[in-house]
Design a protein around this motif. Structure first.
Motif, PDB file in Angstrom:
ATOM      1  N   PHE A 241      47.064 -27.752  46.245  1.00  0.00           N
ATOM      2  CA  PHE A 241      47.074 -28.342  44.911  1.00  0.00           C
ATOM      3  C   PHE A 241      46.946 -27.273  43.824  1.00  0.00           C
ATOM      4  CE2 PHE A 241      45.126 -32.544  46.615  1.00  0.00           C
ATOM      5  CZ  PHE A 241      46.329 -32.826  47.238  1.00  0.00           C
ATOM      6  N   GLY A 242      46.363 -26.122  44.191  1.00  0.00           N
ATOM      7  CA  GLY A 242      46.187 -25.058  43.221  1.00  0.00           C
ATOM      8  C   GLY A 242      47.492 -24.501  42.699  1.00  0.00           C
ATOM      9  N   LYS A 243      48.592 -24.788  43.396  1.00  0.00           N
ATOM     10  CA  LYS A 243      49.896 -24.305  42.957  1.00  0.00           C
ATOM     11  C   LYS A 243      50.574 -25.265  41.984  1.00  0.00           C
ATOM     12  CE  LYS A 243      50.575 -21.883  47.362  1.00  0.00           C
ATOM     13  NZ  LYS A 243      51.430 -21.722  48.561  1.00  0.00           N
ATOM     14  N   LEU A 244      49.978 -26.440  41.800  1.00  0.00           N
ATOM     15  CA  LEU A 244      50.577 -27.415  40.888  1.00  0.00           C
ATOM     16  C   LEU A 244      50.385 -26.974  39.441  1.00  0.00           C
ATOM     17  CD1 LEU A 244      49.347 -30.754  42.520  1.00  0.00           C
ATOM     18  CD2 LEU A 244      51.634 -29.744  42.678  1.00  0.00           C
ATOM     19  N   PRO A 245      51.418 -27.051  38.621  1.00  0.00           N
ATOM     20  CA  PRO A 245      51.258 -26.687  37.201  1.00  0.00           C
ATOM     21  C   PRO A 245      50.446 -27.744  36.458  1.00  0.00           C
ATOM     22  CG  PRO A 245      53.469 -27.534  37.603  1.00  0.00           C
ATOM     23  CD  PRO A 245      52.805 -27.436  38.950  1.00  0.00           C
ATOM     24  N   VAL A 246      49.528 -27.298  35.630  1.00  0.00           N
ATOM     25  CA  VAL A 246      48.722 -28.205  34.807  1.00  0.00           C
ATOM     26  C   VAL A 246      49.141 -28.007  33.364  1.00  0.00           C
ATOM     27  CG1 VAL A 246      46.404 -28.848  34.059  1.00  0.00           C
ATOM     28  CG2 VAL A 246      46.803 -28.119  36.426  1.00  0.00           C
ATOM     29  N   LEU A 247      49.613 -29.069  32.731  1.00  0.00           N
ATOM     30  CA  LEU A 247      50.107 -28.981  31.364  1.00  0.00           C
ATOM     31  C   LEU A 247      48.959 -28.739  30.385  1.00  0.00           C
ATOM     32  CD1 LEU A 247      52.678 -31.931  31.418  1.00  0.00           C
ATOM     33  CD2 LEU A 247      53.078 -29.507  31.897  1.00  0.00           C
ATOM     34  N   SER A 248      49.313 -28.313  29.190  1.00  0.00           N
ATOM     35  CA  SER A 248      48.305 -28.075  28.159  1.00  0.00           C
ATOM     36  C   SER A 248      47.661 -29.394  27.736  1.00  0.00           C
ATOM     37  CB  SER A 248      48.935 -27.383  26.946  1.00  0.00           C
ATOM     38  OG  SER A 248      49.985 -28.190  26.412  1.00  0.00           O
ATOM     39  N   VAL A 249      46.448 -29.310  27.237  1.00  0.00           N
ATOM     40  CA  VAL A 249      45.689 -30.492  26.834  1.00  0.00           C
ATOM     41  C   VAL A 249      46.093 -30.906  25.426  1.00  0.00           C
ATOM     42  CG1 VAL A 249      43.371 -31.414  26.438  1.00  0.00           C
ATOM     43  CG2 VAL A 249      43.765 -29.766  28.286  1.00  0.00           C
ATOM     44  N   SER A 250      46.337 -32.196  25.246  1.00  0.00           N
ATOM     45  CA  SER A 250      46.670 -32.709  23.909  1.00  0.00           C
ATOM     46  C   SER A 250      45.412 -32.708  23.047  1.00  0.00           C
ATOM     47  CB  SER A 250      47.232 -34.130  24.012  1.00  0.00           C
ATOM     48  OG  SER A 250      48.427 -34.147  24.760  1.00  0.00           O
ATOM     49  N   GLN A 251      45.527 -32.195  21.847  1.00  0.00           N
ATOM     50  CA  GLN A 251      44.342 -32.093  21.005  1.00  0.00           C
ATOM     51  C   GLN A 251      44.076 -33.382  20.248  1.00  0.00           C
ATOM     52  OE1 GLN A 251      45.580 -28.794  18.462  1.00  0.00           O
ATOM     53  NE2 GLN A 251      45.704 -30.212  16.743  1.00  0.00           N
ATOM     54  N   SER A 252      42.818 -33.548  19.915  1.00  0.00           N
ATOM     55  CA  SER A 252      42.408 -34.702  19.124  1.00  0.00           C
ATOM     56  C   SER A 252      42.774 -34.466  17.662  1.00  0.00           C
ATOM     57  CB  SER A 252      40.899 -34.921  19.245  1.00  0.00           C
ATOM     58  OG  SER A 252      40.441 -35.846  18.287  1.00  0.00           O
ATOM     59  N   PRO A 253      43.216 -35.496  16.943  1.00  0.00           N
ATOM     60  CA  PRO A 253      43.470 -35.332  15.502  1.00  0.00           C
ATOM     61  C   PRO A 253      42.220 -34.888  14.739  1.00  0.00           C
ATOM     62  CG  PRO A 253      44.433 -37.380  16.303  1.00  0.00           C
ATOM     63  CD  PRO A 253      43.588 -36.852  17.404  1.00  0.00           C
ATOM     64  N   GLY A 367      46.667 -49.841  16.215  1.00  0.00           N
ATOM     65  CA  GLY A 367      47.848 -50.412  15.568  1.00  0.00           C
ATOM     66  C   GLY A 367      47.523 -51.786  15.027  1.00  0.00           C
ATOM     67  N   ASP A 368      48.312 -52.780  15.430  1.00  0.00           N
ATOM     68  CA  ASP A 368      48.085 -54.161  14.984  1.00  0.00           C
ATOM     69  C   ASP A 368      47.152 -54.930  15.904  1.00  0.00           C
ATOM     70  OD1 ASP A 368      49.771 -53.794  12.831  1.00  0.00           O
ATOM     71  OD2 ASP A 368      51.563 -54.414  13.961  1.00  0.00           O
ATOM     72  N   LEU A 369      46.748 -54.293  16.999  1.00  0.00           N
ATOM     73  CA  LEU A 369      45.889 -54.973  17.968  1.00  0.00           C
ATOM     74  C   LEU A 369      44.425 -54.828  17.599  1.00  0.00           C
ATOM     75  CD1 LEU A 369      47.616 -53.879  21.307  1.00  0.00           C
ATOM     76  CD2 LEU A 369      47.919 -56.034  20.062  1.00  0.00           C
ATOM     77  N   PHE A 379      33.532 -48.372  25.166  1.00  0.00           N
ATOM     78  CA  PHE A 379      34.882 -48.361  24.618  1.00  0.00           C
ATOM     79  C   PHE A 379      35.135 -46.912  24.202  1.00  0.00           C
ATOM     80  CE2 PHE A 379      38.406 -49.278  21.700  1.00  0.00           C
ATOM     81  CZ  PHE A 379      39.078 -50.276  22.408  1.00  0.00           C
ATOM     82  N   GLN A 380      36.382 -46.495  24.165  1.00  0.00           N
ATOM     83  CA  GLN A 380      36.702 -45.116  23.801  1.00  0.00           C
ATOM     84  C   GLN A 380      36.025 -44.761  22.482  1.00  0.00           C
ATOM     85  OE1 GLN A 380      37.367 -41.643  23.390  1.00  0.00           O
ATOM     86  NE2 GLN A 380      38.498 -42.328  25.198  1.00  0.00           N
ATOM     87  N   ASN A 381      35.175 -43.711  22.537  1.00  0.00           N
ATOM     88  CA  ASN A 381      34.376 -43.353  21.367  1.00  0.00           C
ATOM     89  C   ASN A 381      35.098 -42.453  20.382  1.00  0.00           C
ATOM     90  OD1 ASN A 381      32.051 -44.805  22.108  1.00  0.00           O
ATOM     91  ND2 ASN A 381      31.449 -43.192  23.521  1.00  0.00           N
ATOM     92  N   ASN A 382      36.309 -42.056  20.705  1.00  0.00           N
ATOM     93  CA  ASN A 382      37.127 -41.283  19.771  1.00  0.00           C
ATOM     94  C   ASN A 382      38.309 -42.152  19.367  1.00  0.00           C
ATOM     95  OD1 ASN A 382      38.670 -39.503  18.317  1.00  0.00           O
ATOM     96  ND2 ASN A 382      38.674 -37.881  19.842  1.00  0.00           N
ATOM     97  N   ALA A 383      38.129 -42.929  18.318  1.00  0.00           N
ATOM     98  CA  ALA A 383      39.171 -43.866  17.893  1.00  0.00           C
ATOM     99  C   ALA A 383      40.407 -43.155  17.395  1.00  0.00           C
ATOM    100  CB  ALA A 383      38.620 -44.797  16.805  1.00  0.00           C
ATOM    101  N   SER A 384      40.283 -41.872  16.997  1.00  0.00           N
ATOM    102  CA  SER A 384      41.440 -41.173  16.440  1.00  0.00           C
ATOM    103  C   SER A 384      42.512 -40.881  17.480  1.00  0.00           C
ATOM    104  CB  SER A 384      40.986 -39.862  15.779  1.00  0.00           C
ATOM    105  OG  SER A 384      40.597 -38.907  16.748  1.00  0.00           O
ATOM    106  N   ILE A 385      42.176 -40.950  18.773  1.00  0.00           N
ATOM    107  CA  ILE A 385      43.171 -40.664  19.813  1.00  0.00           C
ATOM    108  C   ILE A 385      43.807 -41.927  20.379  1.00  0.00           C
ATOM    109  CG2 ILE A 385      41.885 -38.600  20.463  1.00  0.00           C
ATOM    110  CD1 ILE A 385      41.157 -40.103  23.084  1.00  0.00           C
ATOM    111  N   LEU A 386      43.301 -43.105  19.974  1.00  0.00           N
ATOM    112  CA  LEU A 386      43.719 -44.332  20.635  1.00  0.00           C
ATOM    113  C   LEU A 386      45.221 -44.618  20.494  1.00  0.00           C
ATOM    114  CD1 LEU A 386      40.737 -46.738  19.891  1.00  0.00           C
ATOM    115  CD2 LEU A 386      41.432 -45.779  22.092  1.00  0.00           C
ATOM    116  N   GLN A 387      45.766 -44.362  19.331  1.00  0.00           N
ATOM    117  CA  GLN A 387      47.175 -44.667  19.129  1.00  0.00           C
ATOM    118  C   GLN A 387      48.054 -43.823  20.074  1.00  0.00           C
ATOM    119  OE1 GLN A 387      48.181 -47.105  16.699  1.00  0.00           O
ATOM    120  NE2 GLN A 387      50.057 -46.993  17.899  1.00  0.00           N
ATOM    121  N   ALA A 388      47.781 -42.513  20.125  1.00  0.00           N
ATOM    122  CA  ALA A 388      48.553 -41.645  21.009  1.00  0.00           C
ATOM    123  C   ALA A 388      48.204 -41.897  22.471  1.00  0.00           C
ATOM    124  CB  ALA A 388      48.282 -40.188  20.661  1.00  0.00           C
TER     125      ALA A 388
END
Length: 391
Positions: A241-253, A367-369, A379-388
């Motif tokens: 598994f160590g040979k699997l590429p790990v993508l960069s982490v998406s940053q929080s707004p 969004g509208d939900l 519940f997810q404590n970082n609401a700024s990432i919920l849309q993405a």
């Protein structure tokens, strides 16, 4: 390069703790008739008898033990030109599968510690930081990287320290506090050789509060560290598994001011003045509470609620018996003149407010939900990432 601290090398077979070797009790503490007087149990600085704590592997932090083993393997691979061993050893410091030897080593720390009754001077060490664990604490040893490589290439291991608020490659002065299975928990006293990645933490409480671990490194480097955590986890689970590429982490707004829930707490200790009870989060590495007036990772609304929760708790402190955990949670409510019901109000017309009642219901929007749930539940404590996060 930063100024180096004093080098003290140590191996399992001949640990050098910098202390005088203990003289055998067989020829000491005897009277003229050769009889040994009654041995008294050593006392701590507070005068209470010290009872040695039995170290158990089950009580140790598994992430620390995993990080140590991964560090040993990587160190061996980096220095394998110095050894004729055809393959990486299955264990370092003892033969693979020898549980008695592992226990003998892991339960016999070669250095003193504060909670084991040692003095401040005996517990102060200069160390080199070799790795960071997934929880943001670091693995350190008294050996330099070169000394560590030489030791590991011989199949041995040093005694490790767990040190908070430090970065890989740094040198630090620490206080050994509590022994665990195969390592010692420590307090950071001073960073004597800084990493070029180190920055000034934006929070005034960082370095004392146990809530955040990575504010001393820039946000982009925090993201890379988290990517490496995933990469190492794959490699630890299976070398393939160590040979699997790990993508960069998406940053929080929002790297700060994002958290929609905080749970400060306080303890009522004996002889603590009722008007001077600290309310906040634990001191790093301790069970005592650090008084915190403001937490910058909370949203603006939550920070207002944080201040109100502290004020309310202090006002009724006499009614508490043993302390409490407070809740500050962001919610969405109908704006003034818009309506009285969350269900009947469009998500876009709801406004932010806070609640301090764990039994209340709160609303989050994506969004509208609209999502309704008890304030004390997850519940997810970082609401700024919920849309993405939800697409």
């Amino acid at each position: 390069m930063p100024e180096h601290s004093a080098d003290i090398s140590m191996s399992q077979s001949a640990p050098d703790t910098g202390l005088k070797r203990a003289v055998s009790p067989s020829n000491l503490n005897t009277d003229s008739a050769g009889a040994k007087p009654e041995q008294k149990r050593p006392k701590t600085q507070q005068g209470r008898p010290h009872r040695p704590r039995r170290l158990r592997k089950a009580d140790a932090d598994e992430t620390v033990l995993d990080a140590i083993e991964l560090l040993l393997r990587e160190t061996w691979l980096n220095g394998r030109s110095a050894t004729d061993c055809p393959g990486i050893p299955a264990a370092f410091g003892w033969s693979s599968g020898d549980q008695d030897a592992e226990a003998a080593y892991s339960r016999s720390p070669p250095i003193p510690a504060k909670l084991a009754g040692a003095s401040e001077a005996e517990c102060t060490f200069d160390v080199y930081v070799h790795e960071m664990t997934e929880r943001g604490v670091s693995i350190a040893a008294r050996e330099t990287p070169e000394q560590l490589r030489e030791l590991v290439s011989q199949g041995q291991r040093p005694w490790f320290f767990v040190v908070p608020f430090t970065l890989k490659g740094e040198q630090a002065r620490i206080r050994s506090v509590r022994h665990e299975w195969g390592y010692t928990q420590s307090d950071l006293l001073e960073v004597t050789g800084k990493s070029p990645l180190r920055i000034e933490a934006p929070c005034a409480y960082f370095g004392r509060c146990s809530g955040c671990q990575l504010q001393h490194v820039g946000y982009n480097h925090q993201l890379e560290f988290k990517r490496q955590v995933v990469e190492r986890a794959f490699a630890h689970a299976n070398p393939l598994f160590g040979k699997l590429p790990v993508l960069s982490v998406s940053q929080s707004p929002l790297p700060y001011g994002y958290r929609t829930k905080l749970t400060p707490h306080f303890d009522l200790r004996k002889n603590t003045p009722i008007d001077n009870v600290p309310i906040g989060f634990n001191i790093a590495g301790q069970r005592r509470v650090l008084d915190i007036e403001d937490c910058m990772i909370g949203t603006d609304v939550v920070r207002r609620g944080f201040a109100q929760a502290r004020k309310d708790a202090h006002a009724k402190m006499a009614s508490y018996k043993r302390g409490a955990t407070l809740l500050v949670r962001e919610t969405n409510v109908p704006g003034e003149g818009v309506g009285t019901s969350v269900a009947d109000t469009p998500a876009a017309e709801l406004v932010k407010e806070y609640t301090l009642d764990p039994k209340s219901w709160v609303t989050d929007t994506v969004g509208d939900l609209k999502f309704r749930y008890p304030a004390s539940s997850f519940f997810q404590n970082n609401a700024s990432i919920l849309q993405a996060f939800t697409g």
